[in-house]
Design a protein around this motif. Structure first.
Motif, PDB file in Angstrom:
ATOM      1  N   ASP A 148      29.818  40.960  29.288  1.00 38.51           N
ATOM      2  CA  ASP A 148      30.840  40.253  30.061  1.00 38.51           C
ATOM      3  C   ASP A 148      30.138  39.063  30.706  1.00 38.51           C
ATOM      4  O   ASP A 148      29.257  39.240  31.546  1.00 38.51           O
ATOM      5  CB  ASP A 148      31.383  41.247  31.106  1.00 38.51           C
ATOM      6  N   SER A 152      32.958  33.809  32.137  1.00 36.75           N
ATOM      7  CA  SER A 152      34.144  34.217  32.895  1.00 36.75           C
ATOM      8  C   SER A 152      34.547  33.295  34.045  1.00 36.75           C
ATOM      9  O   SER A 152      34.690  33.745  35.187  1.00 36.75           O
ATOM     10  CB  SER A 152      33.948  35.651  33.425  1.00 36.75           C
ATOM     11  N   PRO A 153      34.735  32.014  33.765  1.00 34.48           N
ATOM     12  CA  PRO A 153      35.174  31.103  34.826  1.00 34.48           C
ATOM     13  C   PRO A 153      36.640  31.361  35.183  1.00 34.48           C
ATOM     14  O   PRO A 153      37.331  32.101  34.476  1.00 34.48           O
ATOM     15  CB  PRO A 153      35.027  29.715  34.190  1.00 34.48           C
ATOM     16  N   ASN A 154      37.060  30.761  36.273  1.00 36.51           N
ATOM     17  CA  ASN A 154      38.441  30.931  36.699  1.00 36.51           C
ATOM     18  C   ASN A 154      39.274  29.741  36.250  1.00 36.51           C
ATOM     19  O   ASN A 154      38.893  28.595  36.450  1.00 36.51           O
ATOM     20  CB  ASN A 154      38.478  31.097  38.215  1.00 36.51           C
ATOM     21  N   HIS A 180      28.740  28.911  37.329  1.00 38.59           N
ATOM     22  CA  HIS A 180      29.056  29.640  36.099  1.00 38.59           C
ATOM     23  C   HIS A 180      28.014  29.414  35.006  1.00 38.59           C
ATOM     24  O   HIS A 180      27.978  30.149  34.025  1.00 38.59           O
ATOM     25  CB  HIS A 180      30.435  29.232  35.572  1.00 38.59           C
ATOM     26  N   HIS A 211      35.458  37.053  30.129  1.00 40.81           N
ATOM     27  CA  HIS A 211      36.495  37.728  30.934  1.00 40.81           C
ATOM     28  C   HIS A 211      37.111  36.680  31.884  1.00 40.81           C
ATOM     29  O   HIS A 211      36.850  36.684  33.086  1.00 40.81           O
ATOM     30  CB  HIS A 211      35.840  38.876  31.716  1.00 40.81           C
ATOM     31  N   GLY A 259      38.977  34.403  34.397  1.00 39.73           N
ATOM     32  CA  GLY A 259      39.727  34.677  35.623  1.00 39.73           C
ATOM     33  C   GLY A 259      41.073  33.983  35.530  1.00 39.73           C
ATOM     34  O   GLY A 259      41.264  32.903  36.083  1.00 39.73           O
ATOM     35  N   GLU A 292      41.407  38.426  32.434  1.00 35.00           N
ATOM     36  CA  GLU A 292      42.119  39.379  33.293  1.00 35.00           C
ATOM     37  C   GLU A 292      43.572  39.576  32.881  1.00 35.00           C
ATOM     38  O   GLU A 292      44.102  40.682  32.932  1.00 35.00           O
ATOM     39  CB  GLU A 292      42.022  38.909  34.751  1.00 35.00           C
ATOM     40  N   TYR A 298      41.863  42.459  41.327  1.00 31.16           N
ATOM     41  CA  TYR A 298      40.701  42.208  40.455  1.00 31.16           C
ATOM     42  C   TYR A 298      40.116  43.522  39.935  1.00 31.16           C
ATOM     43  O   TYR A 298      39.883  43.697  38.733  1.00 31.16           O
ATOM     44  CB  TYR A 298      39.688  41.441  41.312  1.00 31.16           C
ATOM     45  N   ASP A 345      39.658  45.237  36.201  1.00 27.02           N
ATOM     46  CA  ASP A 345      38.343  45.639  35.685  1.00 27.02           C
ATOM     47  C   ASP A 345      38.317  47.102  35.243  1.00 27.02           C
ATOM     48  O   ASP A 345      37.593  47.469  34.316  1.00 27.02           O
ATOM     49  CB  ASP A 345      37.248  45.377  36.734  1.00 27.02           C
ATOM     50  N   TYR A 386      27.495  43.386  32.680  1.00 30.88           N
ATOM     51  CA  TYR A 386      28.325  42.442  33.427  1.00 30.88           C
ATOM     52  C   TYR A 386      27.389  41.409  34.049  1.00 30.88           C
ATOM     53  O   TYR A 386      26.700  41.715  35.019  1.00 30.88           O
ATOM     54  CB  TYR A 386      29.085  43.153  34.543  1.00 30.88           C
ATOM     55  N   VAL A 432      27.103  38.824  36.226  1.00 35.15           N
ATOM     56  CA  VAL A 432      27.916  38.268  37.310  1.00 35.15           C
ATOM     57  C   VAL A 432      27.040  38.134  38.562  1.00 35.15           C
ATOM     58  O   VAL A 432      26.183  38.992  38.810  1.00 35.15           O
ATOM     59  CB  VAL A 432      29.125  39.184  37.615  1.00 35.15           C
ATOM     60  N   GLN A 485      28.763  39.796  43.838  1.00 38.18           N
ATOM     61  CA  GLN A 485      29.806  40.749  43.441  1.00 38.18           C
ATOM     62  C   GLN A 485      29.258  42.163  43.242  1.00 38.18           C
ATOM     63  O   GLN A 485      29.932  43.012  42.658  1.00 38.18           O
ATOM     64  CB  GLN A 485      30.500  40.266  42.163  1.00 38.18           C
ATOM     65  N   HIS A 536      31.488  45.015  44.425  1.00 31.59           N
ATOM     66  CA  HIS A 536      32.625  45.220  43.531  1.00 31.59           C
ATOM     67  C   HIS A 536      32.242  46.135  42.363  1.00 31.59           C
ATOM     68  O   HIS A 536      32.976  47.070  42.021  1.00 31.59           O
ATOM     69  CB  HIS A 536      33.124  43.868  43.004  1.00 31.59           C
ATOM     70  N   PHE A 537      31.092  45.859  41.754  1.00 29.33           N
ATOM     71  CA  PHE A 537      30.701  46.665  40.600  1.00 29.33           C
ATOM     72  C   PHE A 537      30.303  48.086  40.995  1.00 29.33           C
ATOM     73  O   PHE A 537      30.516  49.025  40.230  1.00 29.33           O
ATOM     74  CB  PHE A 537      29.615  45.957  39.783  1.00 29.33           C
TER      75      PHE A 537
HETATM   76  N1  ARG Z   1      36.017  35.304  37.185  1.00 32.43           N
HETATM   77  C1  ARG Z   1      35.052  35.910  38.043  1.00 32.43           C
HETATM   78  C2  ARG Z   1      34.420  34.863  38.953  1.00 32.43           C
HETATM   79  O1  ARG Z   1      34.344  33.698  38.590  1.00 32.43           O
HETATM   80  C3  ARG Z   1      33.959  36.619  37.288  1.00 32.43           C
HETATM   81  C4  ARG Z   1      34.416  37.754  36.403  1.00 32.43           C
HETATM   82  C5  ARG Z   1      33.300  38.685  36.058  1.00 32.43           C
HETATM   83  N2  ARG Z   1      33.658  39.744  35.172  1.00 32.43           N
HETATM   84  C6  ARG Z   1      34.308  40.849  35.510  1.00 32.43           C
HETATM   85  N3  ARG Z   1      34.606  41.708  34.588  1.00 32.43           N
HETATM   86  N4  ARG Z   1      34.685  41.087  36.761  1.00 32.43           N
HETATM   87  O2  ARG Z   1      33.970  35.201  40.029  1.00 32.43           O
END
Ligand code: ARG
Length: 563
Positions: free
Chosen positions: A118, A121-123, A132, A158, A160, A257, A307, A311, A329, A331, A335, A338-339
């Motif tokens: 993973d 994964s930009p938003n 990123h 992944h 966002g 997502e 979020y 996940d 992941y 990331v 975060q 979160h994980f």
């Molecule tokens: N889009 C998220 C961000 O920019 C990162 C996602 C990471 N991957 C995941 N499976 N949560 O912060």
């Protein structure tokens, strides 16, 4: 041939009563000063059982060792130093490389098993920032390293592309946006709207409710909401893809997502069945006290998911779809909570494979010592950084090699490679400050320096085509080639270590060392001379060249033949 094992066995013959083979093996080390020897055994641990000083022990044991398979075995203070049989070693290392060629350094540890990664994964509707970059290039390098160690990596972006922020964006667009302005410069305009939403919402908090409402509509499949979201997403992807093209990075899946919108009901149902969902002021949470974690918020009081809910659905989907050996992941460190929660909820659900999910965190990139954040509109556009790096590289090439044919292509490979390499040579947990001028230097521990060394090996090999090789013996007798040889020998173990530690910097640091050792060799010896060792020298250059190229490839950096 494992030379550490060779040293271990000869020590074991003398020390077998006191130490196991494994214990000896783990003690054997590489001396700090290569002139002392190639491998060394410290005698401190033996002092107690033998009731002698380590210096005495070193002396006595060294005398008893059968030195016939080494060039020398010598005590030095509390150490026994081993000089390996150079003739054998040289032949062994070079012929192994010749047999394996591009496969040199490969492993079969993975047994072909799947490892989804993973990454990036930009938003959507926000610029892809320097922040990123790390996830993209670290993830890509890990994918290459896992491939080289026998796994089947699956690169997943992944995206966002789901969440309350899209409700806010729709509201902002409906209030202050026009199609023309968005079309003219999509992400910049969407970002402007997003930033405006936040400043307006400080004065008019009811906008937040409006945003939540529109996200709910989106989740429920409202046509107007979906159409806008689709449009924002496509425009964003177009911009992201420009950056991915520059980096030469592709993905196996863009399931972001939103893809999990229809897969969350199952998660909620399972949580209910397993009696894990607790109601808290109208919202649904999972208690994680036993993991020393705060409760995970799974569903808000208005029914909107979060979020982490997505996940959870993504993890289950990946287990079913890829039957993964492990999933990574990549990331940012921020975060990690979160994980932890994500993995804990899955364990609560009875999914042991949660233990095969690894968060691969990394530190922050700062610019002039400041954190980069998109909310306030303070962003460094990755595309801009890459393009600036390319023009800096072009200037350098113009100055150094004005007659180079494919200057533009090489400038791209060098400029982009410089940024990528700089990112990867730092331990991933280190935060670092980014300065473009420093990154695109042809000297120092930089990508261009390594690329330049590769180009040098290529030019030597080209010139060598006109020479006569008198024999095919693999013998080398000088000290500088010896250092290069030892590094060549270490490449497979280096690849494995990068894999074990999920750490591309292991490769980057290694290839800097190899380039430095080679340049020392180049400066201190005449390679292109028709003598008895020419053949062996050319094999050494070829091996160096191909390993530098392979290591750079693992990092996602190109190796131009000329620059
Ligand atoms: N889009 C998220 C961000 O920019 C990162 C996602 C990471 N991957 C995941 N499976 N949560 O912060």
């Amino acid at each position: 041939m494992d030379y550490k094992q060779l040293v271990t066995e000869s020590l074991f013959k003398v020390l077998g009563e006191h130490l196991t083979q494994e214990a000896i093996y783990s003690l054997v080390e590489v001396p700090k000063h290569t002139e002392h020897g190639d491998l060394a055994f410290p005698c401190f641990t033996l002092a107690k059982s033998l009731r002698k000083s380590p210096v005495e022990i070193a002396k006595e044991v060294a005398e008893q060792i059968d030195a016939s398979t080494f060039d020398a075995v010598l005590p030095m203070g509390p150490y026994i130093n081993f000089k390996l049989d150079r003739a054998n070693y040289t032949k062994d290392v070079l012929s192994t490389w010749m047999e394996e060629g591009e496969m040199y350094g490969s492993w079969t540890i993975g047994g072909g098993r799947n490892v989804p990664i993973d990454m990036s994964s930009p938003n959507i509707a926000k610029p892809m920032s320097m922040g990123h970059l790390r996830s993209t290039v670290i993830g890509n390098a890990l994918a290459n390293i896992f491939e080289k160690t026998g796994y089947t990596p699956v690169k997943i972006n992944h995206l966002g592309d789901w969440g309350t922020q899209f409700g806010k964006l729709i509201v902002a667009y409906k209030l202050w946006g026009t199609p023309e302005e968005v079309k003219a410069d999509p992400i910049a305009e969407l970002l402007r709207l997003y930033v405006k939403f936040h400043s307006e919402a400080e004065i008019h908090p009811e906008l937040e409710d409006e945003g939540r409402l529109w996200f709910k509509k989106l989740e429920d499949g409202d046509a107007e909401a979906e159409e806008l979201w689709d449009w924002f997403k496509n425009e964003s992807l177009r911009e992201f893809n420009r950056v991915y093209d520059l980096l030469g990075i592709s993905f196996d899946s863009y399931n972001g997502e939103a893809f999990y919108n229809d897969k969350m009901d199952e998660i909620i149902e399972q949580l209910q069945e397993k009696d894990l969902l607790k109601s808290n002021r109208g919202a649904d949470i999972v208690e994680l006290e036993k993991y020393d974690l705060n409760p995970a918020l799974i569903r808000k009081s208005d029914g909107a998911t979060l979020y982490i809910t997505r996940d959870l659905a993504a993890a289950l989907y990946r287990k079913r779809n890829y039957n993964f050996d492990q999933v990574l992941y990549v990331v940012g460190n921020e975060q990690s909570y979160h994980f932890k929660q994500l993995k804990a909820v899955l364990l609560e659900m009875g999914y042991d494979w949660s233990n095969d999910m690894h968060h691969i965190p990394f530190g922050l990139i700062t610019l002039g010592g400041k954190k980069l954040s998109t909310r306030k509109g303070k962003v460094v556009l990755l595309e801009k950084v890459l393009n600036e790096a390319i023009s800096l590289a072009q200037e350098q090439i113009e100055a150094k090699n004005p007659t180079l044919e494919n200057k533009e292509e090489v400038a791209k490979q060098v400029g982009v490679g410089a940024v990528v390499f700089h990112d990867l040579k730092n331990d991933r947990m280190n935060s670092f400050d980014f300065s473009l001028e420093e990154v695109v230097q042809f000297e120092g521990e930089t990508g261009p320096y390594v690329q330049y060394t590769h180009a040098r090996t290529q030019s030597i090999l080209k010139k060598a085509e006109d020479l006569n090789v008198s024999n095919e013996s693999l013998a080398l007798s000088d000290d500088y080639s010896w250092d290069v040889l030892k590094l060549i020998k270490n490449y497979p173990d280096t690849v494995k270590r990068a894999h074990d530690q999920y750490e591309p910097s292991v490769i980057a640091k290694y290839v800097i060392n190899l380039a430095q050792a080679f340049n020392k060799y180049y400066a201190n010896s005449k390679i292109l001379v028709e003598d008895q060792e020419l053949y062996a020298r050319l094999v050494l250059v070829k091996a160096t060249s191909s390993i530098i190229k392979d290591a750079l490839k693992l990092l996602g950096v190109e190796a131009p033949k000329e620059m």
